[in-house]
Design an enzyme around this catalytic site. Structure first.
Site, PDB file in Angstrom:
ATOM      1  N   PRO A   9       0.788  -1.237   0.000  1.00 25.76           N
ATOM      2  CA  PRO A   9       0.000   0.000   0.000  1.00 25.76           C
ATOM      3  C   PRO A   9       0.820   1.287   0.000  1.00 25.76           C
ATOM      4  O   PRO A   9       1.843   1.383   0.683  1.00 25.76           O
ATOM      5  CB  PRO A   9      -0.829  -0.102   1.282  1.00 25.76           C
ATOM      6  CG  PRO A   9      -0.135  -1.106   2.123  1.00 25.76           C
ATOM      7  CD  PRO A   9       0.507  -2.067   1.166  1.00 25.76           C
ATOM      8  N   ASN A  10       0.334   2.220  -0.790  1.00 27.19           N
ATOM      9  CA  ASN A  10       0.868   3.591  -0.901  1.00 27.19           C
ATOM     10  C   ASN A  10       2.178   3.685  -1.680  1.00 27.19           C
ATOM     11  O   ASN A  10       2.654   4.784  -1.953  1.00 27.19           O
ATOM     12  CB  ASN A  10       1.036   4.239   0.487  1.00 27.19           C
ATOM     13  CG  ASN A  10      -0.287   4.308   1.228  1.00 27.19           C
ATOM     14  OD1 ASN A  10      -1.262   4.833   0.692  1.00 27.19           O
ATOM     15  ND2 ASN A  10      -0.349   3.756   2.420  1.00 27.19           N
ATOM     16  N   ARG A  17       5.075  10.883  -2.609  1.00 25.40           N
ATOM     17  CA  ARG A  17       4.765  10.587  -1.209  1.00 25.40           C
ATOM     18  C   ARG A  17       6.000  10.847  -0.324  1.00 25.40           C
ATOM     19  O   ARG A  17       7.050  10.236  -0.552  1.00 25.40           O
ATOM     20  CB  ARG A  17       4.379   9.112  -1.106  1.00 25.40           C
ATOM     21  CG  ARG A  17       4.200   8.617   0.291  1.00 25.40           C
ATOM     22  CD  ARG A  17       4.185   7.092   0.340  1.00 25.40           C
ATOM     23  NE  ARG A  17       3.971   6.640   1.692  1.00 25.40           N
ATOM     24  CZ  ARG A  17       4.222   5.409   2.134  1.00 25.40           C
ATOM     25  NH1 ARG A  17       4.681   4.495   1.307  1.00 25.40           N
ATOM     26  NH2 ARG A  17       4.012   5.090   3.378  1.00 25.40           N
ATOM     27  N   TYR A  22      11.114   8.845   1.071  1.00 24.03           N
ATOM     28  CA  TYR A  22      11.057   7.834   0.010  1.00 24.03           C
ATOM     29  C   TYR A  22      11.633   8.299  -1.330  1.00 24.03           C
ATOM     30  O   TYR A  22      11.621   7.539  -2.307  1.00 24.03           O
ATOM     31  CB  TYR A  22       9.602   7.379  -0.187  1.00 24.03           C
ATOM     32  CG  TYR A  22       9.003   6.742   1.048  1.00 24.03           C
ATOM     33  CD1 TYR A  22       9.504   5.548   1.543  1.00 24.03           C
ATOM     34  CD2 TYR A  22       7.949   7.348   1.733  1.00 24.03           C
ATOM     35  CE1 TYR A  22       8.976   4.963   2.678  1.00 24.03           C
ATOM     36  CE2 TYR A  22       7.405   6.774   2.881  1.00 24.03           C
ATOM     37  CZ  TYR A  22       7.922   5.583   3.343  1.00 24.03           C
ATOM     38  OH  TYR A  22       7.405   4.994   4.473  1.00 24.03           O
ATOM     39  N   ASN A  71       8.062  -5.696  -0.906  1.00 29.31           N
ATOM     40  CA  ASN A  71       7.931  -4.584   0.043  1.00 29.31           C
ATOM     41  C   ASN A  71       6.449  -4.501   0.391  1.00 29.31           C
ATOM     42  O   ASN A  71       5.654  -3.937  -0.355  1.00 29.31           O
ATOM     43  CB  ASN A  71       8.416  -3.270  -0.568  1.00 29.31           C
ATOM     44  CG  ASN A  71       8.422  -2.137   0.456  1.00 29.31           C
ATOM     45  OD1 ASN A  71       7.847  -2.267   1.529  1.00 29.31           O
ATOM     46  ND2 ASN A  71       9.056  -1.029   0.102  1.00 29.31           N
ATOM     47  N   ALA A  74       3.142  -0.878   4.753  1.00 25.83           N
ATOM     48  CA  ALA A  74       2.554  -0.857   6.101  1.00 25.83           C
ATOM     49  C   ALA A  74       2.067  -2.240   6.545  1.00 25.83           C
ATOM     50  O   ALA A  74       2.070  -2.547   7.753  1.00 25.83           O
ATOM     51  CB  ALA A  74       1.414   0.152   6.152  1.00 25.83           C
ATOM     52  N   HIS A  77       3.965  -4.615   9.026  1.00 25.19           N
ATOM     53  CA  HIS A  77       3.907  -4.509  10.488  1.00 25.19           C
ATOM     54  C   HIS A  77       2.585  -5.005  11.075  1.00 25.19           C
ATOM     55  O   HIS A  77       2.407  -4.975  12.290  1.00 25.19           O
ATOM     56  CB  HIS A  77       4.114  -3.032  10.895  1.00 25.19           C
ATOM     57  CG  HIS A  77       5.185  -2.348  10.106  1.00 25.19           C
ATOM     58  ND1 HIS A  77       6.486  -2.769  10.117  1.00 25.19           N
ATOM     59  CD2 HIS A  77       5.151  -1.291   9.238  1.00 25.19           C
ATOM     60  CE1 HIS A  77       7.207  -1.993   9.312  1.00 25.19           C
ATOM     61  NE2 HIS A  77       6.418  -1.092   8.763  1.00 25.19           N
ATOM     62  N   ASP A  84       2.049 -15.387   6.518  1.00 23.30           N
ATOM     63  CA  ASP A  84       1.727 -16.807   6.283  1.00 23.30           C
ATOM     64  C   ASP A  84       1.864 -17.171   4.807  1.00 23.30           C
ATOM     65  O   ASP A  84       2.314 -18.265   4.474  1.00 23.30           O
ATOM     66  CB  ASP A  84       0.290 -17.114   6.744  1.00 23.30           C
ATOM     67  CG  ASP A  84       0.173 -17.278   8.253  1.00 23.30           C
ATOM     68  OD1 ASP A  84       1.206 -17.292   8.946  1.00 23.30           O
ATOM     69  OD2 ASP A  84      -0.978 -17.391   8.739  1.00 23.30           O
ATOM     70  N   SER A  99      13.080   2.826   3.340  1.00 25.18           N
ATOM     71  CA  SER A  99      13.579   3.567   4.498  1.00 25.18           C
ATOM     72  C   SER A  99      14.139   2.592   5.534  1.00 25.18           C
ATOM     73  O   SER A  99      13.824   1.392   5.502  1.00 25.18           O
ATOM     74  CB  SER A  99      12.443   4.389   5.119  1.00 25.18           C
ATOM     75  OG  SER A  99      11.427   3.528   5.616  1.00 25.18           O
ATOM     76  N   ARG A 104      12.880   4.545  12.643  1.00 23.43           N
ATOM     77  CA  ARG A 104      11.587   5.225  12.648  1.00 23.43           C
ATOM     78  C   ARG A 104      10.757   4.775  13.862  1.00 23.43           C
ATOM     79  O   ARG A 104      11.305   4.276  14.831  1.00 23.43           O
ATOM     80  CB  ARG A 104      10.887   4.968  11.304  1.00 23.43           C
ATOM     81  CG  ARG A 104      11.736   5.476  10.114  1.00 23.43           C
ATOM     82  CD  ARG A 104      11.077   5.220   8.782  1.00 23.43           C
ATOM     83  NE  ARG A 104       9.842   5.994   8.648  1.00 23.43           N
ATOM     84  CZ  ARG A 104       8.961   5.800   7.650  1.00 23.43           C
ATOM     85  NH1 ARG A 104       9.187   4.876   6.729  1.00 23.43           N
ATOM     86  NH2 ARG A 104       7.875   6.537   7.597  1.00 23.43           N
ATOM     87  N   ARG A 108       7.163   0.274  13.473  1.00 22.11           N
ATOM     88  CA  ARG A 108       7.808  -0.187  12.224  1.00 22.11           C
ATOM     89  C   ARG A 108       8.957  -1.160  12.492  1.00 22.11           C
ATOM     90  O   ARG A 108       9.607  -1.633  11.559  1.00 22.11           O
ATOM     91  CB  ARG A 108       8.323   1.012  11.419  1.00 22.11           C
ATOM     92  CG  ARG A 108       7.232   1.918  10.908  1.00 22.11           C
ATOM     93  CD  ARG A 108       7.782   3.014  10.013  1.00 22.11           C
ATOM     94  NE  ARG A 108       6.900   4.176  10.020  1.00 22.11           N
ATOM     95  CZ  ARG A 108       5.829   4.329   9.247  1.00 22.11           C
ATOM     96  NH1 ARG A 108       5.519   3.406   8.362  1.00 22.11           N
ATOM     97  NH2 ARG A 108       5.071   5.401   9.331  1.00 22.11           N
TER      98      ARG A 108
HETATM   99  C1  DQA Z   1       8.261   0.945   3.899  1.00 17.89           C
HETATM  100  C2  DQA Z   1       8.308   1.169   5.421  1.00 17.89           C
HETATM  101  C3  DQA Z   1       6.940   0.977   6.044  1.00 17.89           C
HETATM  102  O1  DQA Z   1       7.004   1.177   7.439  1.00 17.89           O
HETATM  103  C4  DQA Z   1       5.948   1.961   5.463  1.00 17.89           C
HETATM  104  O2  DQA Z   1       4.660   1.727   5.985  1.00 17.89           O
HETATM  105  C5  DQA Z   1       5.934   1.968   3.978  1.00 17.89           C
HETATM  106  C6  DQA Z   1       7.199   1.826   3.252  1.00 17.89           C
HETATM  107  C7  DQA Z   1       9.602   1.273   3.233  1.00 17.89           C
HETATM  108  O3  DQA Z   1       9.817   0.790   2.119  1.00 17.89           O
HETATM  109  O4  DQA Z   1      10.421   2.004   3.794  1.00 17.89           O
HETATM  110  O5  DQA Z   1       4.904   2.196   3.352  1.00 17.89           O
HETATM  111  O6  DQA Z   1       7.967  -0.411   3.663  1.00 17.89           O
END
Ligand code: DQA
Length: 139
Positions: A9-10, A17, A22, A71, A74, A77, A84, A99, A104, A108
């Site tokens: 996500p995101n 973003r 990032y 990757n 979020a 976590h 699984d 990151s 952080r 995380r």
């Molecule tokens: C992330 C780190 C995660 O904590 C965060 O929610 C992300 C990106 C990273 O690539 O640094 O969306 O996975």
């Protein structure tokens, strides 16, 4: 060698973003560079903001690819289901993060992916994906 990169996500918003965290490059731009650099490797890319879709893609990948660079963003976590799935599919999964999640917030610092991953690459910016791919190629 067939490798699938899966972004959670995101990460479709990379480039705009939180650029301080990032960077300013979109994943599509970076993926083109990866395809050029690893032109002897069959690279594919999938992104979803939806947990179940990520699980479906991981299950499918187990039948189609030699490895996954994941990757889960979020969901890393929070998602027992994705953790699984990584364990259930018969191919190696390398967990990557752009990151340094350990520098952080505390939430995380937990990953449901890591215990089932082949390895973990954290904090090298987009280069984390490059290193993830290399981990499959270098013997
Ligand atoms: C992330 C780190 C995660 O904590 C965060 O929610 C992300 C990106 C990273 O690539 O640094 O969306 O996975």
């Amino acid at each position: 060698m067939k490798i699938l990169i899966i972004n959670g996500p995101n990460l479709n918003l990379l480039g705009t973003r939180e650029p301080d965290t990032y960077g300013t490059e979109s994943f599509e731009e970076y993926f083109s560079k990866l395809q050029f650099k690893f032109r002897d490797t069959e690279l594919s890319y999938y992104q979803s903001n939806i947990e179940g879709e990520l699980i479906d893609r991981l299950q499918q990948a187990g039948k189609e690819f030699d490895g996954v660079v994941l990757n889960a963003a979020a969901y890393t976590h929070t998602s027992v289901g994705i953790g699984d799935a990584v364990k259930a599919i018969g191919i190696p999964v390398v967990e990557v993060h752009i990151s340094n999640t350990f520098s952080r917030e505390n939430f995380r610092h937990t990953s449901f992916i890591s215990p089932n991953a082949k390895g973990v690459i954290i904090g090298f910016g987009l280069q984390s994906y490059d290193l993830g791919i290399q981990s499959f190629l270098k013997k």
